[in-house]
Design a protein around this motif. Structure first.
Motif, PDB file in Angstrom:
ATOM      1  N   GLN A  45       0.820  -1.211   0.000  1.00  0.00           N
ATOM      2  CA  GLN A  45       0.000   0.000   0.000  1.00  0.00           C
ATOM      3  C   GLN A  45       0.854   1.262   0.000  1.00  0.00           C
ATOM      4  O   GLN A  45       0.512   2.249  -0.656  1.00  0.00           O
ATOM      5  CB  GLN A  45      -0.962  -0.004   1.199  1.00  0.00           C
ATOM      6  N   ARG A  49       0.903   4.311  -2.678  1.00  0.00           N
ATOM      7  CA  ARG A  49       0.825   5.713  -2.248  1.00  0.00           C
ATOM      8  C   ARG A  49       1.975   6.521  -2.845  1.00  0.00           C
ATOM      9  O   ARG A  49       1.772   7.598  -3.390  1.00  0.00           O
ATOM     10  CB  ARG A  49       0.876   5.763  -0.721  1.00  0.00           C
ATOM     11  N   GLU A 105       6.875   8.489   7.072  1.00  0.00           N
ATOM     12  CA  GLU A 105       5.491   8.511   6.592  1.00  0.00           C
ATOM     13  C   GLU A 105       4.691   9.618   7.272  1.00  0.00           C
ATOM     14  O   GLU A 105       3.820  10.233   6.657  1.00  0.00           O
ATOM     15  CB  GLU A 105       4.818   7.152   6.794  1.00  0.00           C
ATOM     16  N   SER A 109       2.806  12.547   5.262  1.00  0.00           N
ATOM     17  CA  SER A 109       1.393  12.869   5.480  1.00  0.00           C
ATOM     18  C   SER A 109       1.219  14.347   5.822  1.00  0.00           C
ATOM     19  O   SER A 109       0.272  14.987   5.366  1.00  0.00           O
ATOM     20  CB  SER A 109       0.808  12.003   6.595  1.00  0.00           C
ATOM     21  N   LEU A 138      -5.578   8.509  -3.726  1.00  0.00           N
ATOM     22  CA  LEU A 138      -4.686   8.662  -2.582  1.00  0.00           C
ATOM     23  C   LEU A 138      -5.442   8.466  -1.264  1.00  0.00           C
ATOM     24  O   LEU A 138      -4.955   7.785  -0.357  1.00  0.00           O
ATOM     25  CB  LEU A 138      -4.014  10.039  -2.613  1.00  0.00           C
ATOM     26  N   THR A 141      -6.082   4.833  -0.822  1.00  0.00           N
ATOM     27  CA  THR A 141      -4.839   4.174  -0.436  1.00  0.00           C
ATOM     28  C   THR A 141      -4.507   4.447   1.024  1.00  0.00           C
ATOM     29  O   THR A 141      -4.039   3.559   1.741  1.00  0.00           O
ATOM     30  CB  THR A 141      -3.686   4.618  -1.354  1.00  0.00           C
ATOM     31  N   GLU A 142      -4.736   5.684   1.470  1.00  0.00           N
ATOM     32  CA  GLU A 142      -4.497   6.027   2.874  1.00  0.00           C
ATOM     33  C   GLU A 142      -5.331   5.125   3.788  1.00  0.00           C
ATOM     34  O   GLU A 142      -4.847   4.656   4.816  1.00  0.00           O
ATOM     35  CB  GLU A 142      -4.850   7.490   3.145  1.00  0.00           C
TER      36      GLU A 142
END
Length: 198
Positions: A45, A49, A105, A109, A138, A141-142
């Motif tokens: 995943q 992303r 990550e 974000s 997106l 995917t998040e």
């Protein structure tokens, strides 16, 4: 052949002990493999992303000519996250690498959140079909990353509980089983997926 009580004690007890230790060792291996497999799901995943972000930045460039710093920050954060992802994927049992990935990550974000906030000031960008599709992909995917992270953290918790429980902890220490790290996002504002509103 004489199977006296002393013979059974001499050979039987050590044999039972060896079987018991091998069983504990194999359980540790199984639980370690489970959390590695769960990490592989996160990895898939995150790769998705990371693959979406360059297209998102390229689409936004057309509209955000005065927001180059924001776009560069997203690109830099993405590159750091990709590097951290590769390192952690090579050895998901290394808690330090998983921690670095969590941090990278979180930064990504945060950078994406700033890009989304800036994009609110550009109605043409919000109306762009490609941008809208990319942002929806997106966001989807998040959500998948969040579910995969939860499954991974559950697997790590089960592994750690087994590893720290007696008598398995004795086998774990002798065999060199290391602690696993949870995949956590440190900053509260990035614990949830960025909100996309059109």
């Amino acid at each position: 052949m004489d199977f006296s009580f002393s013979t059974i004690i001499t050979w039987g007890v050590p044999l039972v002990l060896v079987i018991f230790l091998v069983t504990l060792y194999n359980r540790l291996v199984a639980y370690r493999n489970r959390f590695k497999n769960a990490f592989a799901q996160i990895d898939v995943q995150l790769q998705r992303r990371h693959d979406l972000i360059p297209n998102l930045v390229e689409t936004a460039k057309t509209y955000l000519k005065h927001e180059q710093d924001t776009l560069e920050n997203v690109t830099a954060a993405r590159n750091q996250a990709v590097s951290a992802q590769r390192s952690a994927a090579a050895n998901p049992a290394d808690g330090a690498l998983v921690g670095k990935l969590s941090q990278a990550e979180g930064m990504l974000s945060g950078a994406l959140g700033r890009l989304f906030a800036v994009s609110e000031d550009y109605p043409d960008l919000k109306a762009d079909g490609t941008m809208r599709d990319l942002m929806e992909s997106l966001e989807s995917t998040e959500n998948k990353v969040s579910f995969a992270r939860q499954a991974y953290n559950d697997s790590v918790m089960h592994y750690q509980t087994l590893k720290e429980s007696f008598p398995t902890n004795l086998v774990a220490n002798m065999a060199g089983f290391k602690d696993a790290a949870l995949f956590e996002v440190d900053r509260p504002e990035v614990k949830r997926a960025p909100t996309v509103a059109f």
